[in-house]
Design a protein around this motif. Structure first.
Motif, mmCIF file in Angstrom:
data_model
loop_
_atom_site.group_PDB
_atom_site.id
_atom_site.type_symbol
_atom_site.label_atom_id
_atom_site.label_comp_id
_atom_site.label_asym_id
_atom_site.label_seq_id
_atom_site.Cartn_x
_atom_site.Cartn_y
_atom_site.Cartn_z
ATOM 1 N N LEU A 70 0.872 -62.326 51.627
ATOM 2 C CA LEU A 70 0.698 -60.951 52.088
ATOM 3 C C LEU A 70 -0.705 -60.439 51.771
ATOM 4 N N ASN A 71 -1.233 -60.825 50.597
ATOM 5 C CA ASN A 71 -2.595 -60.438 50.247
ATOM 6 C C ASN A 71 -3.586 -61.029 51.235
ATOM 7 N N SER A 72 -3.391 -62.309 51.620
ATOM 8 C CA SER A 72 -4.282 -62.943 52.594
ATOM 9 C C SER A 72 -4.151 -62.289 53.961
ATOM 10 N N ALA A 73 -2.931 -61.882 54.317
ATOM 11 C CA ALA A 73 -2.751 -61.185 55.594
ATOM 12 C C ALA A 73 -3.519 -59.883 55.609
ATOM 13 N N ARG A 74 -3.485 -59.167 54.469
ATOM 14 C CA ARG A 74 -4.232 -57.915 54.371
ATOM 15 C C ARG A 74 -5.731 -58.169 54.474
ATOM 16 N N GLY A 75 -6.211 -59.234 53.826
ATOM 17 C CA GLY A 75 -7.629 -59.573 53.918
ATOM 18 C C GLY A 75 -8.038 -59.930 55.319
ATOM 19 N N ALA A 76 -7.176 -60.679 56.034
ATOM 20 C CA ALA A 76 -7.496 -61.045 57.419
ATOM 21 C C ALA A 76 -7.483 -59.824 58.323
ATOM 22 N N ARG A 100 -8.005 -54.178 56.359
ATOM 23 C CA ARG A 100 -7.769 -52.826 55.855
ATOM 24 C C ARG A 100 -6.486 -52.803 55.029
ATOM 25 N N ALA A 101 -6.322 -51.735 54.253
ATOM 26 C CA ALA A 101 -5.169 -51.620 53.365
ATOM 27 C C ALA A 101 -3.973 -51.073 54.136
ATOM 28 N N HIS A 102 -3.297 -51.924 54.892
ATOM 29 C CA HIS A 102 -2.135 -51.522 55.668
ATOM 30 C C HIS A 102 -1.021 -51.108 54.708
ATOM 31 N N ALA A 103 -0.471 -49.910 54.893
ATOM 32 C CA ALA A 103 0.478 -49.349 53.930
ATOM 33 C C ALA A 103 1.687 -50.253 53.737
ATOM 34 N N VAL A 116 -5.504 -47.129 48.659
ATOM 35 C CA VAL A 116 -6.537 -46.169 49.061
ATOM 36 C C VAL A 116 -7.879 -46.715 48.597
ATOM 37 N N ARG A 117 -8.912 -46.391 49.304
ATOM 38 C CA ARG A 117 -10.211 -47.009 49.016
ATOM 39 C C ARG A 117 -10.897 -46.382 47.810
ATOM 40 N N SER A 147 -14.978 -54.696 55.070
ATOM 41 C CA SER A 147 -13.698 -54.056 54.772
ATOM 42 C C SER A 147 -13.714 -53.562 53.327
ATOM 43 N N PRO A 148 -12.753 -52.690 52.942
ATOM 44 C CA PRO A 148 -12.719 -52.221 51.560
ATOM 45 C C PRO A 148 -12.629 -53.356 50.544
ATOM 46 N N ASP A 149 -11.802 -54.373 50.826
ATOM 47 C CA ASP A 149 -11.699 -55.503 49.902
ATOM 48 C C ASP A 149 -13.031 -56.243 49.794
#
Length: 1000
Positions: free
Chosen positions: A383-389, A392-395, A422-423, A519-521
């Motif tokens: 899930l972390n990798s999905a968010r990185g791909a 953005r920080a999808h809720a 949140v960023r 991206s924020p990350d």
């Protein structure tokens, strides 16, 4: 027939009238200068209709050269030069015209105007004195004289001149407005208020005048409650709070001034949600996190409250409570607060459909892997990798990841997931949504926040080609480091904008995270990773923190002109040069590349990092590729029938940001094809868009095949000006340069090394290339081509032994010594010119003593906005100047607010505000100059407050002495028209760090 001025003029006018435009100045040279006015008229009229002012300038320069005393021509020429932005040249012609005809009012007026525009107020005053003696317009003289005194900081004299102007023209609103400002600067607030109130109503409604009126009412005791904000900006915080009358508004004013205790005290007796939140914010900003969390929790119980934390989402008081508890180290309590917040306020979002057939690194595929994972930790990582791909920080992704880490019993990872929702997850002293009102400003604030957070000691960020793909030297270094037992428990982060193109071995590494560029990350890890590796540049906001190590490997040995020798766009290399100054290590393939980068980027003698000749890590794949892997690659490419393989791999054309589509590519490929060999084609990554959809008579190499692995199965390389020729050299096989546009390319880009050192056969037509390919395939390469290749191997590939990756890893990550390391000698002196007048008024020749390095640094403003003029200025200073063109600093919301306030009002009052300005100046100086240090920093004319602050901060940070020319009082700014408190603060900071500002 004889060409007379009259016949010439009539013929030219007929041509112009019929839109048949032609270069008039060529014919003018044959005209006897007996009718200068007629010639002048047709020359300028025809050039204007042709929209060719430069042609008119050339014409007039020719005529003026023949008639130096021709004042009318000089004035017209100077006017055209002003229209084209060449003010310095125009001023020279006006000076010459005034010298030839001392009573020429037009010339002296232009000299006064241009001198003011160039910042040379004394010269303007001399010209105005001449005009007064010539009986010129009194209004013009008074207007420009007042402006000159203002620029000199002589506000009393400005007031005197404006008063004389108002005696002549009592209804002149502009003169009265200016006198009000001058009187205010002199401290005569009552008189200034009287002038401001006497202005017409339409003028009083202007924003700047309205603010001035509020300031003056405050200064004279005639303020109203509406003036409270202005009171704060003038440093009268207590008065602002009193005038605000509303305690909540007063508390917010104290917060914005950095007076947190006072803000908390004002609302201490109130129990409503807003007051509790304000007290909580004030306490959190003081570091009293546990007390702040308790207040946030009370506010949450009173009802829903939502605070804007970023541009994507909101969080209520429960999130603020979790944030404060997290900062206080109360991990379990923070997690419980976040879980409560999540249950109450985060709704499920729309997620991409999980597709098991998608590439293994795409967002959807990561979700599929998460759904299939039986272990909570594996699900959380996916899930972390999905968010990185996703970038953005999808809720919903955050919620699922945090809950998965909770199931796995990994509290720290759970908290990190909640905080990433949140960023800018921190309290703010100002209205952040108003100050950070764009995505770019928010991103830069996030980077400043990341730099204040702890370093991630075992994290490495890799980036190649602006995250467009994972390849080149960073990929080779990653693969070497990934198998090193010393890095077994490290975290590897890859910046990737194309997750579908990630190599399978990288995607399968459980230690790897992916983040989307900008991206924020990405911003967070760029500011916190202990090691960062790149082959081009990081963004313009990047600023290496002292604990971070930065390796720049570049992306090949240059064949075409690099940096300032490229001749394409002035200062297009500015961010590259800035990145070189940021790097702690440069890992380069050979000494030629080191010299080319140092000279090309305008950094001769000042590269602060360790320059290591390591060889090219990316070539290890070509040199050491096993035969079985070669056979498999040939089979995949369909070239496994034993026939030779020819690869055509040209570079890109055009300029950065304006890559031109290739022309004649189909005909070129047809000329290289043949029955006796296979023909492969690989486009440069920057040119891929230009050939999309084209039907090519060659096999296009798939995008996921690494270029350096590809070279291992190539028998003959055909290229044009690409550095791939040097990558292919260790194979010791024929190289053919297909360069039908060589003369044009050399004119536009230049070459380094020269043509005689190219390691292969040079062909300047399709026919010659066809014959060269046929010879090479038959094994009949010309002798001189083989000899050039042998010399190229010795010069450019002397350390290419297939172990460049291992050498680089040992040297950069583990500190092992290398034999080919160049330690740059620190600069003896850095001289900074931030204004054009500092360059114009001084020859600005920097003389270094033997063994020392003197570094002239020009801010972009010092060379002008016109690229041609800027290039001429830089060229006139020899081969050492570095041009500082580095927009885009990273500032927090508080720093932006305080700097904007300083720019508007020229004053700060609180210690916290000054601390914000100091921190922003220090960080920005480090971003612009990187690790450049010197024993002495010399600023040539402190006309720019911003540059004054940066130079002072740089001198203080490097422990060097600071000298400022043409500044009367560096601690107060008197005599320097634009020194704001930011500069004064930085001068004081330089003193505290050991630098002693002085005036020479």
């Amino acid at each position: 027939m004889q060409l007379t001025p009259t016949t010439f003029v009539r013929a030219a006018e007929r041509k112009v009238a019929s839109a048949r435009l032609w270069p008039v100045h060529r014919r003018l040279m044959s005209v006897p200068p007996r009718a200068p006015r007629a010639v002048l008229a047709v020359a300028t009229r025809s050039a204007r209709r042709a929209k060719d002012l430069h042609g008119a300038i050339a014409t007039l320069e020719s005529l003026v050269a023949r008639r130096p005393a021709w004042t009318t021509g000089r004035l017209r020429l100077a006017g055209l030069l002003r229209e084209t932005g060449q003010d310095e040249r125009a001023l020279g012609h006006y000076d010459a015209a005034a010298e030839a005809t001392p009573d020429n009012v037009v010339a002296w007026k232009a000299i006064a105007d241009l001198s003011l525009a160039e910042g040379n107020a004394p010269h303007a005053l001399d010209a105005l004195g001449r005009l007064e003696g010539l009986g010129a317009s009194k209004g013009f003289i008074l207007d420009r004289t007042a402006e000159a005194y203002r620029r000199l900081g002589a506000r009393w004299d400005e007031t005197r001149v404006l008063s004389a102007w108002l005696e002549r023209s009592p209804k002149n609103a502009e003169a009265r407005r200016r006198r009000a400002s001058a009187l205010e600067a002199c401290g005569l607030f009552e008189a200034a208020l009287k002038d401001a109130q006497a202005l017409p109503a339409a003028v009083r409604k202007r924003a700047a005048v309205a603010k001035q009126l509020r300031r003056l009412r405050l200064a004279t005791g005639a303020a109203t409650p509406r003036d409270s904000e202005e009171a704060l900006q003038r440093g009268r915080v207590a008065e602002a709070a009193r005038l605000a009358q509303d305690p909540t508004a007063a508390a917010r004013l104290h917060l914005a001034a950095g007076e947190y205790a006072e803000a908390a005290q004002i609302v201490a007796g109130r129990g409503d949600a807003e007051a509790l939140l304000l007290r909580g914010t004030a306490l959190e900003l003081q570091g009293k996190d546990v007390d702040a969390a308790a207040l946030y929790a009370q506010a949450a119980d009173l009802g829903p409250w939502r605070e804007e934390l970023d541009l994507d989402g909101v969080a209520d008081a429960r999130f603020a409570a979790g944030r404060a508890l997290f900062a206080a180290g109360r991990r379990e309590a923070a997690a419980e607060a976040f879980r409560t917040w999540n249950a109450a306020s985060v709704a499920a979002g729309n997620l991409p459909e999980a597709d098991a057939a998608a590439p293994a690194s795409s967002t959807a595929a990561w979700l599929a892997l998460a759904a299939a994972a039986s272990e909570p930790a594996a699900r959380a990582r996916a899930l972390n990798s999905a968010r990185g791909a996703l970038g953005r920080a999808h809720a919903e992704l955050v919620r699922r990841e945090a809950n998965a880490w909770r199931e796995a019993g990994e509290l720290e990872q759970e908290l990190a997931a909640w905080m990433s929702s949140v960023r800018l997850a921190q309290a703010s002293a100002v209205d952040r949504a108003a100050v950070l009102n764009s995505e770019s400003k928010l991103r830069r604030a996030l980077f400043a926040q990341a730099q204040a957070a702890p370093v991630l000691e075992t994290t490495v960020l890799f980036q190649s080609s602006r995250a467009s793909r994972l390849h080149c030297n960073p990929l080779a270094i990653y693969r070497e480091l990934a198998k090193d037992p010393r890095a077994a428990d490290w975290t590897f982060v890859w910046a990737s904008n194309r997750p579908e193109a990630v190599p399978a071995d990288v995607a399968a590494d459980a230690r790897v995270r992916f983040v989307r560029f900008n991206s924020p990350d990405y911003v967070d890890v760029l500011g916190r990773a202990a090691w960062v590796v790149n082959n081009v540049t990081f963004p313009d906001y990047y600023n290496r923190r002292p604990e971070q190590r930065y390796l720049n490997t570049w992306h090949g040995t240059p064949l075409k002109g690099l940096g300032r020798f490229a001749k394409d766009t002035f200062l297009s290399y500015a961010n590259v040069a800035r990145n070189v100054l940021q790097a702690t290590h440069l890992g380069l393939p050979n000494p030629h590349t080191a010299v080319a980068m140092e000279d090309g980027m305008g950094l001769k003698g000042i590269v602060p990092g360790r320059v290591m000749v390591t060889g090219s890590p990316r070539l290890d794949a070509s040199i050491t590729m096993p035969e079985a892997d070669k056979a498999a690659l040939r089979t995949r490419l369909g070239v496994d029938d034993g026939r030779p393989v020819v690869l055509f791999a040209p570079t890109w054309k055009g300029s950065l940001g304006n890559v031109t589509a290739p022309t004649g590519l189909v005909a070129e490929l047809k000329g290289m094809a043949g029955e006796g060999h296979h023909l492969l084609f690989r486009a440069h990554r920057l040119a891929e868009r230009g050939i999309a959809g084209m039907q090519l008579p060659a096999k296009t190499v798939p995008a996921d095949v690494d270029t350096n692995e590809l070279l291992a199965v190539v028998d003959v390389l055909v290229t044009d000006y690409s550095s791939i020729c040097f990558d292919f050299l260790p194979m010791d096989r024929p190289v053919i340069f297909h360069v039908p546009d060589r003369a044009e390319y050399e004119r536009d880009r230049g070459f380094q090394p020269g043509l005689g050192e190219w390691p292969g056969e040079i062909c300047e037509s399709v026919e010659a290339t066809r014959e060269a390919v046929a010879r090479a395939v038959r094994g009949e390469e010309p002798r001189d081509a083989r000899e050039r290749r042998a010399r190229g191997l010795a010069r450019f590939c002397s350390v290419e032994d297939g172990r460049a990756s291992a050498r680089t890893v040992d040297a950069f990550f583990f500190g092992n010594d290398l034999p080919n390391v160049v330690e740059t000698v620190p600069a003896a002196r850095v001289s900074v010119a931030a204004q054009r007048s500092a360059v114009r008024d001084r020859p600005w020749e920097v003389h270094a003593t033997e063994g020392d390095v003197a570094v002239p640094v020009l801010d972009l403003a010092a060379v002008g906005a016109d690229p041609a003029v800027g290039q001429a200025v830089v060229s006139s200073l020899g081969d050492r100047p570095h041009v500082l063109a580095a927009p885009g600093g990273a500032y927090t919301a508080e720093e932006r607010f305080t700097e904007a306030m300083a720019r508007r009002t020229g004053a700060q009052a609180t210690r916290q505000q000054l601390a914000w300005l100091e921190s922003s100046a220090s960080r920005e100086a480090r971003r612009r100059w990187g690790a450049l240090g010197a024993a002495e920093w010399l600023q040539e004319r402190a006309e720019s407050a911003e540059m004054s602050a940066l130079v002072a901060a740089s001198a203080g940070g490097a422990g060097g002495a600071l000298t400022v020319r043409d500044l009367i009082d560096p601690t107060s700014g008197k005599g320097c028209p634009d020194v704001r408190p930011q500069a004064v603060t930085s001068f004081n900071a330089a003193r505290r760090a050991g630098g002693a500002p002085s005036d020479v």
